[in-house]
Motif scaffolding. Sequence first.
Motif, PDB file in Angstrom:
ATOM      1  N   ALA A 130       1.538  -6.448  11.194  1.00 33.22           N
ATOM      2  CA  ALA A 130       1.946  -6.086  12.553  1.00 33.22           C
ATOM      3  C   ALA A 130       3.451  -5.852  12.629  1.00 33.22           C
ATOM      4  N   ALA A 131       4.222  -6.682  11.932  1.00 32.46           N
ATOM      5  CA  ALA A 131       5.684  -6.553  11.956  1.00 32.46           C
ATOM      6  C   ALA A 131       6.126  -5.225  11.345  1.00 32.46           C
ATOM      7  N   LEU A 132       5.511  -4.849  10.235  1.00 32.70           N
ATOM      8  CA  LEU A 132       5.884  -3.589   9.587  1.00 32.70           C
ATOM      9  C   LEU A 132       5.428  -2.386  10.414  1.00 32.70           C
ATOM     10  N   SER A 133       4.223  -2.473  10.960  1.00 31.82           N
ATOM     11  CA  SER A 133       3.717  -1.390  11.799  1.00 31.82           C
ATOM     12  C   SER A 133       4.639  -1.157  12.989  1.00 31.82           C
ATOM     13  N   LYS A 134       5.087  -2.245  13.600  1.00 32.84           N
ATOM     14  CA  LYS A 134       5.994  -2.157  14.746  1.00 32.84           C
ATOM     15  C   LYS A 134       7.342  -1.571  14.337  1.00 32.84           C
ATOM     16  N   ALA A 135       7.868  -2.023  13.208  1.00 36.69           N
ATOM     17  CA  ALA A 135       9.185  -1.559  12.752  1.00 36.69           C
ATOM     18  C   ALA A 135       9.169  -0.065  12.425  1.00 36.69           C
ATOM     19  N   ILE A 136       8.050   0.417  11.905  1.00 39.47           N
ATOM     20  CA  ILE A 136       7.946   1.833  11.534  1.00 39.47           C
ATOM     21  C   ILE A 136       8.037   2.733  12.764  1.00 39.47           C
ATOM     22  N   THR A 137       7.607   2.216  13.912  1.00 37.20           N
ATOM     23  CA  THR A 137       7.660   3.005  15.147  1.00 37.20           C
ATOM     24  C   THR A 137       9.069   3.504  15.433  1.00 37.20           C
ATOM     25  N   ASN A 138      10.056   2.677  15.096  1.00 38.12           N
ATOM     26  CA  ASN A 138      11.458   3.028  15.350  1.00 38.12           C
ATOM     27  C   ASN A 138      12.166   3.583  14.120  1.00 38.12           C
ATOM     28  N   SER A 139      11.372   4.014  13.117  1.00 40.45           N
ATOM     29  CA  SER A 139      11.952   4.523  11.862  1.00 40.45           C
ATOM     30  C   SER A 139      11.329   5.875  11.511  1.00 40.45           C
ATOM     31  N   PRO A 140      11.811   6.953  12.127  1.00 42.17           N
ATOM     32  CA  PRO A 140      11.207   8.276  11.917  1.00 42.17           C
ATOM     33  C   PRO A 140      11.311   8.807  10.493  1.00 42.17           C
ATOM     34  N   GLU A 141      12.181   8.212   9.672  1.00 41.54           N
ATOM     35  CA  GLU A 141      12.297   8.658   8.280  1.00 41.54           C
ATOM     36  C   GLU A 141      11.105   8.214   7.434  1.00 41.54           C
ATOM     37  N   VAL A 142      10.388   7.176   7.891  1.00 35.02           N
ATOM     38  CA  VAL A 142       9.242   6.675   7.131  1.00 35.02           C
ATOM     39  C   VAL A 142       8.067   7.632   7.312  1.00 35.02           C
ATOM     40  N   LYS A 143       7.582   8.165   6.197  1.00 39.08           N
ATOM     41  CA  LYS A 143       6.510   9.159   6.238  1.00 39.08           C
ATOM     42  C   LYS A 143       5.149   8.607   5.799  1.00 39.08           C
ATOM     43  N   ALA A 144       5.142   7.432   5.159  1.00 43.59           N
ATOM     44  CA  ALA A 144       3.876   6.864   4.686  1.00 43.59           C
ATOM     45  C   ALA A 144       3.914   5.346   4.780  1.00 43.59           C
ATOM     46  N   PHE A 145       2.829   4.770   5.288  1.00 46.16           N
ATOM     47  CA  PHE A 145       2.671   3.319   5.366  1.00 46.16           C
ATOM     48  C   PHE A 145       1.356   2.964   4.692  1.00 46.16           C
ATOM     49  N   VAL A 146       1.436   2.218   3.603  1.00 43.94           N
ATOM     50  CA  VAL A 146       0.254   1.810   2.846  1.00 43.94           C
ATOM     51  C   VAL A 146       0.086   0.306   2.975  1.00 43.94           C
ATOM     52  N   ASN A 147      -1.050  -0.115   3.503  1.00 45.47           N
ATOM     53  CA  ASN A 147      -1.300  -1.542   3.696  1.00 45.47           C
ATOM     54  C   ASN A 147      -2.524  -1.948   2.877  1.00 45.47           C
ATOM     55  N   ILE A 148      -2.354  -2.966   2.045  1.00 41.78           N
ATOM     56  CA  ILE A 148      -3.468  -3.460   1.237  1.00 41.78           C
ATOM     57  C   ILE A 148      -4.243  -4.501   2.031  1.00 41.78           C
ATOM     58  N   SER A 149      -5.558  -4.307   2.112  1.00 41.51           N
ATOM     59  CA  SER A 149      -6.421  -5.331   2.709  1.00 41.51           C
ATOM     60  C   SER A 149      -7.513  -5.672   1.701  1.00 41.51           C
ATOM     61  N   GLY A 150      -8.590  -6.305   2.170  1.00 43.84           N
ATOM     62  CA  GLY A 150      -9.654  -6.713   1.258  1.00 43.84           C
ATOM     63  C   GLY A 150     -10.955  -5.988   1.528  1.00 43.84           C
ATOM     64  N   VAL A 151     -12.022  -6.483   0.900  1.00 44.44           N
ATOM     65  CA  VAL A 151     -13.346  -5.859   1.048  1.00 44.44           C
ATOM     66  C   VAL A 151     -14.368  -6.824   1.634  1.00 44.44           C
ATOM     67  N   SER A 152     -13.891  -7.942   2.191  1.00 45.77           N
ATOM     68  CA  SER A 152     -14.811  -8.986   2.644  1.00 45.77           C
ATOM     69  C   SER A 152     -15.582  -8.616   3.904  1.00 45.77           C
ATOM     70  N   HIS A 153     -15.173  -7.549   4.596  1.00 45.03           N
ATOM     71  CA  HIS A 153     -15.927  -7.144   5.784  1.00 45.03           C
ATOM     72  C   HIS A 153     -17.041  -6.149   5.458  1.00 45.03           C
ATOM     73  N   TYR A 154     -17.282  -5.886   4.159  1.00 43.75           N
ATOM     74  CA  TYR A 154     -18.508  -5.215   3.733  1.00 43.75           C
ATOM     75  C   TYR A 154     -19.542  -6.319   3.476  1.00 43.75           C
ATOM     76  N   LYS A 155     -20.547  -6.387   4.314  1.00 46.01           N
ATOM     77  CA  LYS A 155     -21.511  -7.489   4.199  1.00 46.01           C
ATOM     78  C   LYS A 155     -22.381  -7.310   2.958  1.00 46.01           C
ATOM     79  N   PRO A 156     -22.494  -8.352   2.111  1.00 44.45           N
ATOM     80  CA  PRO A 156     -23.305  -8.239   0.893  1.00 44.45           C
ATOM     81  C   PRO A 156     -24.774  -7.963   1.215  1.00 44.45           C
ATOM     82  N   THR A 157     -25.230  -6.778   0.824  1.00 42.12           N
ATOM     83  CA  THR A 157     -26.634  -6.376   0.957  1.00 42.12           C
ATOM     84  C   THR A 157     -26.962  -5.526  -0.264  1.00 42.12           C
ATOM     85  N   GLU A 158     -28.123  -4.915  -0.255  1.00 43.04           N
ATOM     86  CA  GLU A 158     -28.506  -4.056  -1.374  1.00 43.04           C
ATOM     87  C   GLU A 158     -27.919  -2.649  -1.250  1.00 43.04           C
ATOM     88  N   ARG A 159     -27.405  -2.294  -0.075  1.00 42.62           N
ATOM     89  CA  ARG A 159     -26.877  -0.948   0.119  1.00 42.62           C
ATOM     90  C   ARG A 159     -25.552  -0.771  -0.603  1.00 42.62           C
TER      91      ARG A 159
END
Length: 299
Positions: A90-119
């Motif tokens: 959230a802090a980085l997302s907010k800071a980027i709003t006031n930084s027009p020179e920033v052209k890319a924001f890459v945020n690493i998250s996880g995969v735990s919200h893919y529910k384990p099933t057979e699909r």
Amino acid sequence: MAKNVLIGGGTGFIGSRLSAHLGKQGYNVTVISRMPGLKRITWHDLEKNGVPKGTTAVVNLAGQNVLDPSRRWTEGFKQNVWNSRVNTSAALSKAITNSPEVKAFVNISGVSHYKPTERIYTENDKVEGFDYMSHLCLEWEKAATLSPEAAKHCRGTKIRSGVVIGREGGMIKSIWLPFQLGLGGPLGTGKQVLPWIHIEDLCRLIQHSIEDEKCENVLNGVAPEIVTNGEFSKTFASTLHRPCLCPVPEFVVETIFGKDRSSLLLTGAKIKPESTLQTGFKYNYPSAQEACKEVIRKL
């Protein structure tokens, strides 16, 4: 064109490797850390002064190590795990709003919200909250979503990373000694899926996401090969020329880590990097065997 990247969490297992990788690719790297230093700023500096002038890309890797066996799964530690991911995004997302020179924001998250099933899931499938880790991933990505104002000048990419395979840390560092001694084996039944990615491929995917305008929204940061924990364990053992005979019972894993954390080790979803491949990204280590061979070469 200047290539100045700011990395949140740039001193950890993945961050150190990413900093070195981007440095070799001609990037000037500044790290956000708890401690000030050369080519470093603190999170307090970010809050007070914003993104350093001239920054063209921002990457967030920050997050308390969930699977630290020395830390009890207390309410305080759970809050640290949550805040270290959600608040920094959230802090980085907010800071980027006031930084027009920033052209890319890459945020690493996880995969735990893919529910384990057979699909088999792709980036286009719906994710949901069903336990602590899945709700964390949902809030993590929500916090990393750029405001409409920031999105006018900056692409946002969320990379959902699987278990990161590398000699210097993570899972491999944890299992190295028992497997080296011939005492390694799968966790629990070993039948659970293990979404994974080699650390070199993750660093390359982050660079790809910074540079390629096709990279936007969600990318699955997992290898194309879907394997179970048991299959990966056998591959790693055989690459070390060791047996794979000593499974760790589920109750032992749950005793060490608690129910919330043990779900990361004892369950897993089948995930394909469909959108990642569609951007033209090519994996150097698409199979567990290739990844394990590279790890062993570090000996």
